[in-house]
Write a protein that holds these residues in place. Structure first.
Motif, mmCIF file in Angstrom:
data_model
loop_
_atom_site.group_PDB
_atom_site.id
_atom_site.type_symbol
_atom_site.label_atom_id
_atom_site.label_comp_id
_atom_site.label_asym_id
_atom_site.label_seq_id
_atom_site.Cartn_x
_atom_site.Cartn_y
_atom_site.Cartn_z
ATOM 1 N N LYS A 20 8.518 10.804 -14.226
ATOM 2 C CA LYS A 20 7.452 10.808 -15.234
ATOM 3 C C LYS A 20 7.785 9.880 -16.398
ATOM 4 C CE LYS A 20 5.439 15.335 -14.282
ATOM 5 N NZ LYS A 20 5.009 16.625 -14.855
ATOM 6 N N VAL A 21 6.752 9.161 -16.827
ATOM 7 C CA VAL A 21 6.879 8.237 -17.957
ATOM 8 C C VAL A 21 5.765 8.556 -18.960
ATOM 9 C CG1 VAL A 21 6.667 5.822 -18.684
ATOM 10 C CG2 VAL A 21 7.952 6.395 -16.619
ATOM 11 N N ALA A 22 6.109 8.530 -20.230
ATOM 12 C CA ALA A 22 5.113 8.737 -21.287
ATOM 13 C C ALA A 22 4.822 7.411 -21.976
ATOM 14 C CB ALA A 22 5.619 9.750 -22.308
ATOM 15 N N ILE A 23 3.537 7.130 -22.184
ATOM 16 C CA ILE A 23 3.098 5.982 -22.970
ATOM 17 C C ILE A 23 2.345 6.544 -24.172
ATOM 18 C CG2 ILE A 23 1.745 3.855 -22.999
ATOM 19 C CD1 ILE A 23 1.894 3.884 -19.910
ATOM 20 N N VAL A 24 2.749 6.159 -25.377
ATOM 21 C CA VAL A 24 2.138 6.730 -26.578
ATOM 22 C C VAL A 24 1.790 5.634 -27.580
ATOM 23 C CG1 VAL A 24 2.277 8.652 -28.199
ATOM 24 C CG2 VAL A 24 3.888 8.546 -26.300
ATOM 25 N N LEU A 25 0.572 5.698 -28.115
ATOM 26 C CA LEU A 25 0.147 4.849 -29.226
ATOM 27 C C LEU A 25 -0.111 5.742 -30.425
ATOM 28 C CD1 LEU A 25 -0.664 3.166 -26.621
ATOM 29 C CD2 LEU A 25 -2.432 2.128 -28.040
ATOM 30 N N SER A 26 0.173 5.215 -31.611
ATOM 31 C CA SER A 26 -0.159 5.934 -32.836
ATOM 32 C C SER A 26 -0.685 4.948 -33.866
ATOM 33 C CB SER A 26 1.065 6.662 -33.399
ATOM 34 O OG SER A 26 0.717 7.399 -34.562
ATOM 35 N N ASP A 27 -1.799 5.318 -34.480
ATOM 36 C CA ASP A 27 -2.462 4.474 -35.470
ATOM 37 C C ASP A 27 -2.398 5.186 -36.810
ATOM 38 O OD1 ASP A 27 -4.172 3.006 -37.058
ATOM 39 O OD2 ASP A 27 -5.910 3.143 -35.742
ATOM 40 N N GLY A 28 -1.620 4.622 -37.736
ATOM 41 C CA GLY A 28 -1.601 5.157 -39.089
ATOM 42 C C GLY A 28 -2.874 4.754 -39.808
ATOM 43 N N MET A 29 -3.526 5.704 -40.469
ATOM 44 C CA MET A 29 -4.800 5.400 -41.125
ATOM 45 C C MET A 29 -4.611 4.323 -42.183
ATOM 46 S SD MET A 29 -7.108 7.257 -39.606
ATOM 47 C CE MET A 29 -6.173 6.799 -38.152
ATOM 48 N N THR A 37 4.778 3.016 -41.296
ATOM 49 C CA THR A 37 5.862 4.006 -41.398
ATOM 50 C C THR A 37 5.438 5.349 -40.831
ATOM 51 O OG1 THR A 37 6.723 2.904 -43.379
ATOM 52 C CG2 THR A 37 7.411 5.188 -43.004
ATOM 53 N N GLU A 38 4.240 5.806 -41.185
ATOM 54 C CA GLU A 38 3.779 7.117 -40.724
ATOM 55 C C GLU A 38 3.595 7.145 -39.201
ATOM 56 O OE1 GLU A 38 3.501 9.898 -42.547
ATOM 57 O OE2 GLU A 38 4.239 8.755 -44.253
ATOM 58 N N SER A 39 2.996 6.100 -38.626
ATOM 59 C CA SER A 39 2.791 6.094 -37.176
ATOM 60 C C SER A 39 4.123 5.966 -36.441
ATOM 61 C CB SER A 39 1.831 4.976 -36.766
ATOM 62 O OG SER A 39 2.352 3.701 -37.063
ATOM 63 N N ASN A 40 5.058 5.193 -37.002
ATOM 64 C CA ASN A 40 6.369 5.026 -36.372
ATOM 65 C C ASN A 40 7.160 6.333 -36.386
ATOM 66 O OD1 ASN A 40 8.422 3.292 -35.152
ATOM 67 N ND2 ASN A 40 9.532 3.565 -37.072
ATOM 68 N N VAL A 41 7.150 7.031 -37.529
ATOM 69 C CA VAL A 41 7.841 8.325 -37.634
ATOM 70 C C VAL A 41 7.237 9.325 -36.644
ATOM 71 C CG1 VAL A 41 8.151 10.339 -39.132
ATOM 72 C CG2 VAL A 41 8.630 8.049 -40.005
ATOM 73 N N LEU A 45 9.424 11.139 -33.643
ATOM 74 C CA LEU A 45 9.535 12.595 -33.596
ATOM 75 C C LEU A 45 8.987 13.145 -32.284
ATOM 76 C CD1 LEU A 45 8.503 13.640 -37.220
ATOM 77 C CD2 LEU A 45 10.744 13.956 -36.161
ATOM 78 N N LEU A 46 7.847 12.615 -31.868
ATOM 79 C CA LEU A 46 7.219 13.077 -30.626
ATOM 80 C C LEU A 46 8.128 12.819 -29.435
ATOM 81 C CD1 LEU A 46 4.553 14.365 -29.690
ATOM 82 C CD2 LEU A 46 3.665 12.067 -29.309
ATOM 83 N N GLU A 47 8.729 11.650 -29.392
ATOM 84 C CA GLU A 47 9.647 11.332 -28.288
ATOM 85 C C GLU A 47 10.828 12.307 -28.256
ATOM 86 O OE1 GLU A 47 12.458 7.672 -26.622
ATOM 87 O OE2 GLU A 47 11.651 7.583 -28.659
ATOM 88 N N ARG A 48 11.417 12.554 -29.409
ATOM 89 C CA ARG A 48 12.587 13.453 -29.454
ATOM 90 C C ARG A 48 12.223 14.873 -29.029
ATOM 91 N NH1 ARG A 48 15.426 11.657 -35.209
ATOM 92 N NH2 ARG A 48 15.953 9.526 -34.582
ATOM 93 N N LEU A 56 3.791 19.670 -25.281
ATOM 94 C CA LEU A 56 3.042 18.754 -26.128
ATOM 95 C C LEU A 56 2.361 19.473 -27.292
ATOM 96 C CD1 LEU A 56 2.111 15.869 -26.585
ATOM 97 C CD2 LEU A 56 0.143 16.353 -25.128
ATOM 98 N N ALA A 57 1.753 20.626 -27.024
ATOM 99 C CA ALA A 57 1.034 21.354 -28.068
ATOM 100 C C ALA A 57 1.969 21.751 -29.213
ATOM 101 C CB ALA A 57 0.357 22.589 -27.481
ATOM 102 N N THR A 58 3.163 22.237 -28.853
ATOM 103 C CA THR A 58 4.142 22.626 -29.874
ATOM 104 C C THR A 58 4.615 21.415 -30.668
ATOM 105 O OG1 THR A 58 4.901 24.459 -28.489
ATOM 106 C CG2 THR A 58 6.358 23.766 -30.273
ATOM 107 N N SER A 59 4.887 20.326 -29.965
ATOM 108 C CA SER A 59 5.361 19.100 -30.624
ATOM 109 C C SER A 59 4.336 18.596 -31.628
ATOM 110 C CB SER A 59 5.639 18.019 -29.578
ATOM 111 O OG SER A 59 6.620 18.436 -28.655
ATOM 112 N N VAL A 60 3.086 18.511 -31.214
ATOM 113 C CA VAL A 60 2.028 18.007 -32.091
ATOM 114 C C VAL A 60 1.807 18.945 -33.277
ATOM 115 C CG1 VAL A 60 -0.432 17.467 -32.246
ATOM 116 C CG2 VAL A 60 0.886 16.686 -30.282
#
Length: 206
Positions: A20-29, A37-41, A45-48, A56-60
């Motif tokens: 399994k591989v995860a691909i994640v995008l995050s867009d800081g407003m 900085t916010e999207s990178n953090v 955190l999500l990866e760790r 996933l629900a707990t992580s988010v």
């Protein structure tokens, strides 16, 4: 492509298990360093957490609480995550405030929508997962909202993107396909980049 010197859009790809591989995008407003900085953090955190075994629900939920605690400037982030099962081709999406994703099956294009607000807006985040199948050779396209919002002349920006993807020349080089999608968005915006833009393209191969 960044609207300012630094893009507020970030992306990460990591293995969860051998299959399994995860691909994640995050867009800081917004744009600029604070959004970056916010999207990178958020991504780190999500990866760790996922690698540590949190669902996933707990992580988010934990990331959401952290953002609310440190949120002095109404800074929100989106999470656009897909877990790819490399054996079966099953895709599990979790989209929080994110732009639609697309699966290109030759001339057919399937849309995966988001129905939740970004992380950091509400005290509680409901994570709704969506499962689809990706067959060998089919293409997954993920973007941030700047890519779709570049098309200002139509209301249904997802339909415009579908039209774009149907006529997109397929290539063995995913970076060329990603660059072509990005170039189309910049063209329709007459070269004006008012929001950060990011495109990720992945294909399932044997």
């Amino acid at each position: 492509v960044a609207s300012e010197e630094v893009s507020g859009d970030n992306q990460i790809t990591f293995e969860i298990a051998s299959s399994k591989v995860a691909i994640v995008l995050s867009d800081g407003m917004g744009v600029g360093l604070k959004a970056h900085t916010e999207s990178n953090v958020t991504l780190r955190l999500l990866e760790r957490m996922i690698k540590a075994g949190y669902d996933l629900a707990t992580s988010v939920s934990l990331i959401n609480r952290l953002l609310i605690l440190r949120n002095q400037d109404d800074m929100f982030v989106t999470i656009d995550l897909v877990v790819v099962d490399l054996f079966s081709g099953q895709l599990e999406f979790a989209k929080i405030g994110a732009a639609p994703s697309f699966i290109k099956r030759g001339r057919e294009v399937e849309i995966i929508y988001n129905h939740t607000l970004p992380v950091g807006v509400l005290s509680q985040v409901d994570v709704e997962s969506d499962r689809r199948m990706l067959q060998e050779g089919e293409v997954l396209v993920m973007t941030t909202d700047g890519v779709l919002d570049a098309q200002r002349s139509v209301a249904r920006k997802d339909e415009w993107m579908c039209w774009n993807l149907r006529r997109l020349q397929e290539s063995d080089d995913m970076s060329l396909m990603a660059e072509a999608i990005l170039a189309d968005s910049i063209d329709v915006a007459d070269g004006r980049i008012e929001d950060d833009m990011m495109v990720v393209v992945a294909r399932l191969v044997r």
